[in-house]
Design a protein around this motif. Structure first.
Motif, PDB file in Angstrom:
ATOM      1  N   GLN A   1     -21.370  46.581 -39.297  1.00  0.00           N
ATOM      2  CA  GLN A   1     -22.565  47.272 -39.778  1.00  0.00           C
ATOM      3  C   GLN A   1     -22.803  48.583 -39.024  1.00  0.00           C
ATOM      4  O   GLN A   1     -23.245  49.566 -39.610  1.00  0.00           O
ATOM      5  N   ASP A   2     -22.478  48.615 -37.754  1.00  0.00           N
ATOM      6  CA  ASP A   2     -22.641  49.851 -36.975  1.00  0.00           C
ATOM      7  C   ASP A   2     -21.726  50.951 -37.501  1.00  0.00           C
ATOM      8  O   ASP A   2     -22.114  52.118 -37.553  1.00  0.00           O
ATOM      9  N   PHE A   3     -20.520  50.594 -37.906  1.00  0.00           N
ATOM     10  CA  PHE A   3     -19.607  51.572 -38.481  1.00  0.00           C
ATOM     11  C   PHE A   3     -20.104  52.033 -39.852  1.00  0.00           C
ATOM     12  O   PHE A   3     -20.004  53.210 -40.193  1.00  0.00           O
ATOM     13  N   LEU A   4     -20.674  51.111 -40.619  1.00  0.00           N
ATOM     14  CA  LEU A   4     -21.266  51.490 -41.907  1.00  0.00           C
ATOM     15  C   LEU A   4     -22.443  52.440 -41.700  1.00  0.00           C
ATOM     16  O   LEU A   4     -22.602  53.417 -42.448  1.00  0.00           O
ATOM     17  N   ASP A   5     -23.273  52.164 -40.692  1.00  0.00           N
ATOM     18  CA  ASP A   5     -24.416  53.034 -40.395  1.00  0.00           C
ATOM     19  C   ASP A   5     -23.953  54.433 -39.999  1.00  0.00           C
ATOM     20  O   ASP A   5     -24.517  55.436 -40.444  1.00  0.00           O
ATOM     21  N   THR A   6     -22.919  54.507 -39.166  1.00  0.00           N
ATOM     22  CA  THR A   6     -22.380  55.802 -38.759  1.00  0.00           C
ATOM     23  C   THR A   6     -21.796  56.537 -39.960  1.00  0.00           C
ATOM     24  O   THR A   6     -22.020  57.741 -40.125  1.00  0.00           O
TER      25      THR A   6
ATOM     26  N   VAL B   1     -22.940  60.257 -41.244  1.00  0.00           N
ATOM     27  CA  VAL B   1     -21.968  61.348 -41.361  1.00  0.00           C
ATOM     28  C   VAL B   1     -21.904  61.844 -42.805  1.00  0.00           C
ATOM     29  O   VAL B   1     -21.945  63.053 -43.059  1.00  0.00           O
ATOM     30  N   GLU B   2     -21.831  60.927 -43.753  1.00  0.00           N
ATOM     31  CA  GLU B   2     -21.790  61.335 -45.162  1.00  0.00           C
ATOM     32  C   GLU B   2     -23.048  62.097 -45.558  1.00  0.00           C
ATOM     33  O   GLU B   2     -22.972  63.050 -46.342  1.00  0.00           O
TER      34      GLU B   2
ATOM     35  N   ASP C   1     -23.327  55.745 -32.113  1.00  0.00           N
ATOM     36  CA  ASP C   1     -21.983  55.393 -31.669  1.00  0.00           C
ATOM     37  C   ASP C   1     -21.687  53.953 -32.088  1.00  0.00           C
ATOM     38  O   ASP C   1     -22.311  53.023 -31.588  1.00  0.00           O
ATOM     39  N   PRO C   2     -20.728  53.757 -32.993  1.00  0.00           N
ATOM     40  CA  PRO C   2     -20.439  52.407 -33.458  1.00  0.00           C
ATOM     41  C   PRO C   2     -19.499  51.605 -32.551  1.00  0.00           C
ATOM     42  O   PRO C   2     -19.311  50.406 -32.741  1.00  0.00           O
ATOM     43  N   TRP C   3     -18.911  52.257 -31.569  1.00  0.00           N
ATOM     44  CA  TRP C   3     -17.825  51.676 -30.777  1.00  0.00           C
ATOM     45  C   TRP C   3     -18.137  50.281 -30.249  1.00  0.00           C
ATOM     46  O   TRP C   3     -17.322  49.376 -30.328  1.00  0.00           O
ATOM     47  N   TYR C   4     -19.312  50.072 -29.692  1.00  0.00           N
ATOM     48  CA  TYR C   4     -19.635  48.789 -29.071  1.00  0.00           C
ATOM     49  C   TYR C   4     -20.262  47.810 -30.051  1.00  0.00           C
ATOM     50  O   TYR C   4     -20.620  46.702 -29.677  1.00  0.00           O
ATOM     51  N   GLY C   5     -20.398  48.208 -31.294  1.00  0.00           N
ATOM     52  CA  GLY C   5     -21.046  47.360 -32.282  1.00  0.00           C
ATOM     53  C   GLY C   5     -20.057  46.688 -33.216  1.00  0.00           C
ATOM     54  O   GLY C   5     -18.854  46.637 -32.967  1.00  0.00           O
ATOM     55  N   GLY C   6     -20.609  46.220 -34.315  1.00  0.00           N
ATOM     56  CA  GLY C   6     -19.806  45.532 -35.312  1.00  0.00           C
ATOM     57  C   GLY C   6     -19.646  46.361 -36.572  1.00  0.00           C
ATOM     58  O   GLY C   6     -19.916  47.572 -36.589  1.00  0.00           O
TER      59      GLY C   6
END
Length: 172
Positions: free
Chosen positions: A145-150, A154-155, A138-143
């Motif tokens: 990089q967390d969205f990139l990891d998610t 997913v990809e 869950d990238p919501w509470y991160g920065g």
């Protein structure tokens, strides 16, 4: 959607439908188009807390930077009776999986089509047990990089998910 469609169909579910499931919806839709596949893709949340909101700005940024077109999106909650209308209903976490199974039970429908997104992750060892080991982060509470990891998680499963939807539709 309440009736079974004639083309393969996928519903991706997370908490609020503004990050993980919305990202998966965008990625699956674009990958299906690139592969020339007629697959219906939708997303929803188990909660209505974000209802009507667009894809999170941070998720939009990583998607756009990765070459995805950002569609109009209004977050929504899983609707009563809709789970049976999809070939695959994919939970992003074990908690979402449990909620979806409760929804299916409440609606009096089979939960056989309800699975975890990462069950289709080719990077995971075969036989990884269903549970938190399969949670999409869950990238919501991160920065950023967390969205990139998610995005990467997913990809990594997207093509296998599309193939599974085609197989599930043929089996139905």
């Amino acid at each position: 959607m309440t009736e079974k469609s004639v083309k393969p169909s996928i519903l991706v579910v997370c908490t609020g439908n503004i990050c993980r499931s919305a990202m998966a919806d965008v990625i699956l839709t674009q990958r299906a188009a690139e592969r020339g596949l007629a697959i219906e893709v939708d997303s929803a949340g188990i909660s209505n807390e974000e209802a009507g909101n667009p894809i999170d700005d941070r998720a939009q940024r990583v998607l756009r930077d990765a070459g995805y077109e950002i569609p109009r999106h209004a977050a929504r909650q899983v609707r009563p009776g809709e789970l049976a209308g999809y070939d695959l209903v994919l939970a992003m976490t074990d908690r979402h999986l449990s909620a979806l199974k409760r929804i299916a039970e409440r609606d009096g429908v089979s939960a056989d089509n309800v699975r975890m997104w990462r069950e289709f992750d080719p990077e995971l060892p075969s036989g990884t047990p269903v549970g938190t080991e399969l949670d999409v982060p869950d990238p919501w509470y991160g920065g950023h990089q967390d969205f990139l990891d998610t995005l990467a998680v997913v990809e990594g499963s997207a093509d296998a998910v599309l193939d599974a939807a085609i197989a599930a539709a043929k089996a139905n």
